[in-house]
Design a protein around this motif. Sequence first.
Motif, mmCIF file in Angstrom:
data_model
loop_
_atom_site.group_PDB
_atom_site.id
_atom_site.type_symbol
_atom_site.label_atom_id
_atom_site.label_comp_id
_atom_site.label_asym_id
_atom_site.label_seq_id
_atom_site.Cartn_x
_atom_site.Cartn_y
_atom_site.Cartn_z
ATOM 1 N N ALA A 277 -57.752 21.208 -14.561
ATOM 2 C CA ALA A 277 -58.596 22.176 -15.273
ATOM 3 C C ALA A 277 -59.864 22.414 -14.447
ATOM 4 C CB ALA A 277 -58.946 21.646 -16.656
ATOM 5 N N GLY A 278 -60.526 23.539 -14.693
ATOM 6 C CA GLY A 278 -61.742 23.870 -13.941
ATOM 7 C C GLY A 278 -61.471 23.895 -12.449
ATOM 8 N N ALA A 279 -60.313 24.423 -12.079
ATOM 9 C CA ALA A 279 -59.822 24.300 -10.699
ATOM 10 C C ALA A 279 -60.712 25.001 -9.674
ATOM 11 C CB ALA A 279 -58.387 24.822 -10.613
ATOM 12 N N ASP A 280 -61.559 25.945 -10.133
ATOM 13 C CA ASP A 280 -62.472 26.592 -9.184
ATOM 14 C C ASP A 280 -63.831 25.887 -9.126
ATOM 15 O OD1 ASP A 280 -60.656 28.376 -8.351
ATOM 16 O OD2 ASP A 280 -61.544 30.156 -9.283
ATOM 17 N N GLY A 281 -63.917 24.684 -9.705
ATOM 18 C CA GLY A 281 -65.146 23.918 -9.610
ATOM 19 C C GLY A 281 -65.992 23.921 -10.869
ATOM 20 N N ASP A 282 -65.356 24.185 -12.012
ATOM 21 C CA ASP A 282 -66.109 24.183 -13.268
ATOM 22 C C ASP A 282 -66.103 22.784 -13.889
ATOM 23 O OD1 ASP A 282 -67.150 24.503 -15.752
ATOM 24 O OD2 ASP A 282 -65.681 25.986 -16.446
ATOM 25 N N ASP A 283 -67.228 22.088 -13.797
ATOM 26 C CA ASP A 283 -67.311 20.715 -14.313
ATOM 27 C C ASP A 283 -67.302 20.658 -15.844
ATOM 28 O OD1 ASP A 283 -67.463 19.934 -11.737
ATOM 29 O OD2 ASP A 283 -69.435 18.981 -11.869
ATOM 30 N N ARG B 3 -56.839 16.215 -13.311
ATOM 31 C CA ARG B 3 -58.011 16.594 -12.523
ATOM 32 C C ARG B 3 -58.861 17.558 -13.318
ATOM 33 N NH1 ARG B 3 -56.367 17.868 -6.329
ATOM 34 N NH2 ARG B 3 -54.621 16.424 -6.195
ATOM 35 N N ILE B 4 -60.165 17.366 -13.205
ATOM 36 C CA ILE B 4 -61.088 18.371 -13.726
ATOM 37 C C ILE B 4 -62.051 18.671 -12.589
ATOM 38 C CG2 ILE B 4 -62.888 18.909 -15.396
ATOM 39 C CD1 ILE B 4 -61.508 16.979 -17.340
ATOM 40 N N SER B 5 -62.150 19.947 -12.237
ATOM 41 C CA SER B 5 -62.986 20.357 -11.114
ATOM 42 C C SER B 5 -62.613 19.489 -9.904
ATOM 43 C CB SER B 5 -64.451 20.232 -11.522
ATOM 44 O OG SER B 5 -65.276 20.699 -10.489
ATOM 45 N N GLY B 6 -63.560 18.752 -9.329
ATOM 46 C CA GLY B 6 -63.234 17.948 -8.152
ATOM 47 C C GLY B 6 -62.935 16.491 -8.457
ATOM 48 N N TYR B 7 -62.789 16.123 -9.746
ATOM 49 C CA TYR B 7 -62.565 14.724 -10.125
ATOM 50 C C TYR B 7 -61.094 14.472 -10.444
ATOM 51 C CZ TYR B 7 -67.608 14.919 -10.533
ATOM 52 O OH TYR B 7 -68.932 15.097 -10.254
ATOM 53 N N ILE B 8 -60.658 13.252 -10.120
ATOM 54 C CA ILE B 8 -59.249 12.910 -10.347
ATOM 55 C C ILE B 8 -59.153 11.645 -11.180
ATOM 56 C CG2 ILE B 8 -57.061 12.243 -9.260
ATOM 57 C CD1 ILE B 8 -57.783 13.663 -6.810
ATOM 58 N N SER B 9 -58.236 11.628 -12.142
ATOM 59 C CA SER B 9 -57.969 10.350 -12.795
ATOM 60 C C SER B 9 -56.471 10.151 -12.911
ATOM 61 C CB SER B 9 -58.658 10.284 -14.160
ATOM 62 O OG SER B 9 -57.725 10.468 -15.179
ATOM 63 N N ILE B 10 -56.053 8.924 -12.731
ATOM 64 C CA ILE B 10 -54.638 8.586 -12.806
ATOM 65 C C ILE B 10 -54.472 7.699 -14.024
ATOM 66 C CG2 ILE B 10 -52.770 7.362 -11.653
ATOM 67 C CD1 ILE B 10 -54.281 8.108 -9.005
#
Lengths: 265, 225
Positions: free
Chosen positions: B170-176, B191-198
Amino acid sequence: MGAKVVTITSGKGGVGKTTTVANLGVALARLGQRVVLIDADIGLRNLDIVMGLENRIVYDLVDVVEGRCKIRQAMIKHKLFPELYLIPSAQTRDKTAVSPTDMIQLTDKLRPEFDFILIDSPAGIERGFRNAVAPSDEVLIVTNPEVSAVRDADRIIGLLEADNKGPAQLILNRAKIDLIRKGEMLSAEDVTDILAIRLIGIVPEDEHVIPSSNNGVPVTLNENSRAGMAFRNIARRLMGENVPFMPMEDDNNILRRIARLLSGG
Amino acid sequence: MRDQTVTFKGGKDGLQVTLDAHVDWPLVAAALTERLDEQRSFFSGARVTLDVGARPMRKDELGSVKAMLERREMSLWMVMSESQTTIDSATALDLRADLISPAPTDAEGLPVGTEDEGTQGIMVRRTLRSGRTLRSQGHVVVYGDVNPGAEIIAVGDIIIWGRLRGNVHAGADGDDSAVVCALDMRPTQLRISGYISIAPPDKRHKPKPEVAFIRNRQIIVEAWR
Ligand SMILES: Nc1ncnc2c1ncn2[C@@H]1O[C@H](COP(=O)(O)OP(=O)(O)O)[C@@H](O)[C@H]1O
Ligand SMILES: [Mg+2]
């Protein structure tokens, strides 16, 4: 009415499609059904070996489609069941020799004289898979309790849905009861939870399967085989019978069942 | 003014062909054939991405475009459309397919909300199975499950009315400020914006509605109230 055309497919290779087709064919024939098996895995012929009919092949599926022989000439009669036939696949020919339309025309000619036409599909999602599912009334998807096999099965279900083929039913093959009980292997529930299609049978891992395939005697003819019993149950379910699921479809062993009752399990 | 029925755009991914979604199909098909034949040698060998916009296309219609291109030594590489029918037809033909949301400036036929910009998106009403990718310039709502091996990439939020097991961004264009919600949150990767969680492998997982968002530079997952 005519025959019901059932395609057995999987996505991933080596999960037990050919084994399933051979055993369901024999199990249905034992129940008095008139059955034709079609090996649609062109280039990788092996249903004939598992059926023990390899040495009787004269004509194959491609010969029929290309008009080199009549359908009857390519149909090999089983040694034990006079109403069980196999149309073998071609060994080394061009995979594009057969089209989905050819398969529909072939099965339409066979339908009036049979009860079941079972089609063994190749792995993958390409032409051979399209050929195998084109004429089907029902699709059985074989998978193993392994993440990668389930993933490929899911893909196939998506393609079938897009083609309005379905709903497909699921066979979970090579289940290892002890591993599932320990939580080390995906259970039938884990698998149907993801795939969200109806389960028509669970076939346990069974050491009798490989030797019986090698000898050309499908394991369902062996009364002591747990996999064989599971295939017989699936055949009855295909005929519309309501056969209750055995615990893991494995326990025809009365001693083991009693032992489990005594241990409170 | 040049006729807009068929437009061509060259790019690093090959030739993008955009077809007007509001002109009758036989006219569009004829115009496409004509334009390609005008410059046949120029287009020969091209890999085509076909954008049919909102037009729902049947499998046979799409199949005839594919065959027409192949007769001209071109290949149909990917189909983009806002119509699920078209996407399903493309998938049935084994083509790569991308479900796109309408451009925000396109005032007609927005499937979800028209209040203001940023509330637009697409709605998918079935389970996304392994191998499928869904992209949106807006939000994505799925009424069904997202299975392992399926993927959603949205510039806005992602809402799953079902079980989330695949990959989502989500927020793939950089929307935090983008969020991901699901009735049962167990993504392979989120993933949200530039963050990743597994997702941690957690066997005793109890399904409950949850929402994921970014707080203090990390992805937080909380019960959805
Ligand atoms: N339930 C089972 N227990 C043990 N071995 C099995 C079982 N099912 C299949 N096999 C073995 O797995 C291998 C692959 O099976 P096969 O039916 O040829 O798969 P496919 O047709 O899907 O490629 C064969 O060696 C077969 O004997
Ligand atoms: Mg096989």
